[in-house]
Design an enzyme around this catalytic site. Sequence first.
Site, PDB file in Angstrom:
ATOM      1  N   SER A  91      57.340  59.120  39.626  1.00 54.20           N
ATOM      2  CA  SER A  91      58.297  58.289  38.899  1.00 54.20           C
ATOM      3  C   SER A  91      58.844  59.057  37.700  1.00 54.20           C
ATOM      4  CB  SER A  91      57.619  56.999  38.430  1.00 54.20           C
ATOM      5  OG  SER A  91      58.506  56.311  37.590  1.00 54.20           O
TER       6      SER A  91
ATOM      7  N   HIS B 240      61.054  58.667  42.539  1.00 48.79           N
ATOM      8  CA  HIS B 240      61.153  57.238  42.215  1.00 48.79           C
ATOM      9  C   HIS B 240      61.883  57.097  40.885  1.00 48.79           C
ATOM     10  CE1 HIS B 240      59.613  53.045  42.436  1.00 48.79           C
ATOM     11  NE2 HIS B 240      59.516  53.140  41.115  1.00 48.79           N
TER      12      HIS B 240
ATOM     13  N   ASP C 211      63.304  54.337  38.063  1.00 44.97           N
ATOM     14  CA  ASP C 211      63.161  52.964  37.571  1.00 44.97           C
ATOM     15  C   ASP C 211      64.351  52.555  36.722  1.00 44.97           C
ATOM     16  OD1 ASP C 211      60.507  52.203  38.515  1.00 44.97           O
ATOM     17  OD2 ASP C 211      59.784  53.824  37.219  1.00 44.97           O
TER      18      ASP C 211
ATOM     19  N   MET D 236      65.828  49.511  34.475  1.00 39.50           N
ATOM     20  CA  MET D 236      65.395  48.285  33.776  1.00 39.50           C
ATOM     21  C   MET D 236      66.529  47.762  32.900  1.00 39.50           C
ATOM     22  SD  MET D 236      61.746  49.687  32.453  1.00 39.50           S
ATOM     23  CE  MET D 236      60.555  50.419  33.575  1.00 39.50           C
TER      24      MET D 236
ATOM     25  N   HIS E 179      64.301  51.836  42.086  1.00 34.36           N
ATOM     26  CA  HIS E 179      63.598  50.561  41.887  1.00 34.36           C
ATOM     27  C   HIS E 179      64.336  49.771  40.810  1.00 34.36           C
ATOM     28  CE1 HIS E 179      59.586  48.625  40.261  1.00 34.36           C
ATOM     29  NE2 HIS E 179      60.404  47.726  40.775  1.00 34.36           N
TER      30      HIS E 179
ATOM     31  N   MET F 166      64.780  46.870  38.392  1.00 35.40           N
ATOM     32  CA  MET F 166      64.148  45.768  37.661  1.00 35.40           C
ATOM     33  C   MET F 166      65.254  45.105  36.862  1.00 35.40           C
ATOM     34  SD  MET F 166      60.764  47.915  36.772  1.00 35.40           S
ATOM     35  CE  MET F 166      61.573  49.402  37.314  1.00 35.40           C
TER      36      MET F 166
ATOM     37  N   MET G  80      53.803  45.803  43.246  1.00 35.92           N
ATOM     38  CA  MET G  80      53.614  46.208  41.847  1.00 35.92           C
ATOM     39  C   MET G  80      52.151  46.031  41.473  1.00 35.92           C
ATOM     40  SD  MET G  80      56.511  47.300  41.013  1.00 35.92           S
ATOM     41  CE  MET G  80      55.953  47.787  39.380  1.00 35.92           C
TER      42      MET G  80
ATOM     43  N   GLY H 160      57.985  47.158  33.808  1.00 37.29           N
ATOM     44  CA  GLY H 160      58.653  47.293  32.518  1.00 37.29           C
ATOM     45  C   GLY H 160      58.241  48.553  31.764  1.00 37.29           C
TER      46      GLY H 160
ATOM     47  N   GLY I  10      55.754  52.370  31.896  1.00 34.58           N
ATOM     48  CA  GLY I  10      54.828  53.298  32.520  1.00 34.58           C
ATOM     49  C   GLY I  10      53.503  53.267  31.769  1.00 34.58           C
TER      50      GLY I  10
ATOM     51  N   ASP J 223      53.062  50.693  43.175  1.00 34.70           N
ATOM     52  CA  ASP J 223      53.708  51.205  41.964  1.00 34.70           C
ATOM     53  C   ASP J 223      53.040  50.657  40.715  1.00 34.70           C
ATOM     54  OD1 ASP J 223      55.477  52.240  40.152  1.00 34.70           O
ATOM     55  OD2 ASP J 223      57.185  50.986  40.743  1.00 34.70           O
TER      56      ASP J 223
ATOM     57  N   GLY K 127      53.635  57.826  37.970  1.00 33.83           N
ATOM     58  CA  GLY K 127      54.383  58.322  36.821  1.00 33.83           C
ATOM     59  C   GLY K 127      53.496  59.126  35.891  1.00 33.83           C
ATOM     60  N   SER K 128      52.749  58.407  35.026  1.00 34.27           N
ATOM     61  CA  SER K 128      51.987  59.140  34.007  1.00 34.27           C
ATOM     62  C   SER K 128      50.891  60.016  34.590  1.00 34.27           C
ATOM     63  CB  SER K 128      51.423  58.197  32.949  1.00 34.27           C
ATOM     64  OG  SER K 128      51.299  56.912  33.428  1.00 34.27           O
TER      65      SER K 128
HETATM   66  C1  DX5 Z   1      56.849  50.189  36.044  1.00 25.85           C
HETATM   67  C2  DX5 Z   1      57.636  51.145  36.916  1.00 25.85           C
HETATM   68  C3  DX5 Z   1      56.798  52.207  37.513  1.00 25.85           C
HETATM   69  C4  DX5 Z   1      56.275  53.186  36.487  1.00 25.85           C
HETATM   70  C5  DX5 Z   1      54.982  53.750  36.994  1.00 25.85           C
HETATM   71  O1  DX5 Z   1      57.676  49.193  35.633  1.00 25.85           O
HETATM   72  O2  DX5 Z   1      58.217  50.432  37.990  1.00 25.85           O
HETATM   73  O3  DX5 Z   1      57.479  52.900  38.541  1.00 25.85           O
HETATM   74  O4  DX5 Z   1      57.184  54.233  36.256  1.00 25.85           O
HETATM   75  O5  DX5 Z   1      54.396  54.484  35.982  1.00 25.85           O
HETATM   76  P1  DX5 Z   1      52.828  54.723  35.887  1.00 25.85           P
HETATM   77  O6  DX5 Z   1      52.456  55.499  37.121  1.00 25.85           O
HETATM   78  O7  DX5 Z   1      52.691  55.490  34.624  1.00 25.85           O
HETATM   79  O8  DX5 Z   1      52.169  53.381  35.856  1.00 25.85           O
HETATM   80 ZN    ZN Z   2      58.956  51.626  39.747  1.00 28.64          ZN
END
Ligand code: DX5
Ligand code: ZN
Length: 216
Positions: free
Chosen positions: A8, A33, A35, A37, A66, A68, A137, A142, A144, A175, A197-198
């Site tokens: 991500s 991926h 995101d 928002m 993705h 949101m 999810m 919202g 990471g 995710d 992501g992280s």
């Molecule tokens: C959360 C996002 C995720 C996020 C995942 O709202 O949809 O895709 O980037 O990040 P990590 O892996 O750090 O939880």
């Molecule tokens: Zn996502």
Amino acid sequence: MSHLVAPSILAGDFANLRKDVEMLNRSEADWIHVDIMDGVFVPNISFGFPVLAAINRYASKPLDVHLMIIKPDRYISRFKEAGANHLIVHIEACTHLHRTIQAIKHEGMQAGVALNPHTAVNNLEAIICDIDQVLIMSVNPGFGGQKFIEHTYRKIEQTRNLIVKSGSKAMIGVDGGVDLSNASKLIELGADVLVAGSSVFGSSNPINTIATLKAL
Ligand code: DX5
Ligand code: ZN
């Protein structure tokens, strides 16, 4: 088929996205991926079309976008133009989900549906045969870097059962909070796509971390 890894980019360096996208191109990542928002559906704002288009200029892998956002129907063709290959909408944000899915497919993109942690898998029963991906999810969307919600394991099993029972070809993505401590179990229970992501960008060697996730 072995599982896919979709890092991500939300956890990347926004001051140098090109560098991170090129790193992902060189890595074993299958998809990128992305995101989006809107500050309404989720309490955070990430970025919009110009940034997605900039990522697309350098990415050599499919963009798994993705959304949101509320009322995603307004922007389906704009996301296609900006480079989305897969468009994932939230079931909680769509009043006429079937119509939204048809519109995404009409634009030539793969269609995905994301479920918030509180949304039961059986809400997918009437749409599962029309979609390419279910995104479970495993955090409240919202942000990471949040903690993985354990109840997700059960939802993956339920989604796998629904897919088998219905004959759907949908892939299961997970995710939020995915890392080396939970990824094997997620795959074992039926996850096809690990979004991370992280755990990827926060590691000292993202390319190795992606390879390790891929090799599980
Ligand atoms: C959360 C996002 C995720 C996020 C995942 O709202 O949809 O895709 O980037 O990040 P990590 O892996 O750090 O939880
Ligand atoms: Zn996502």
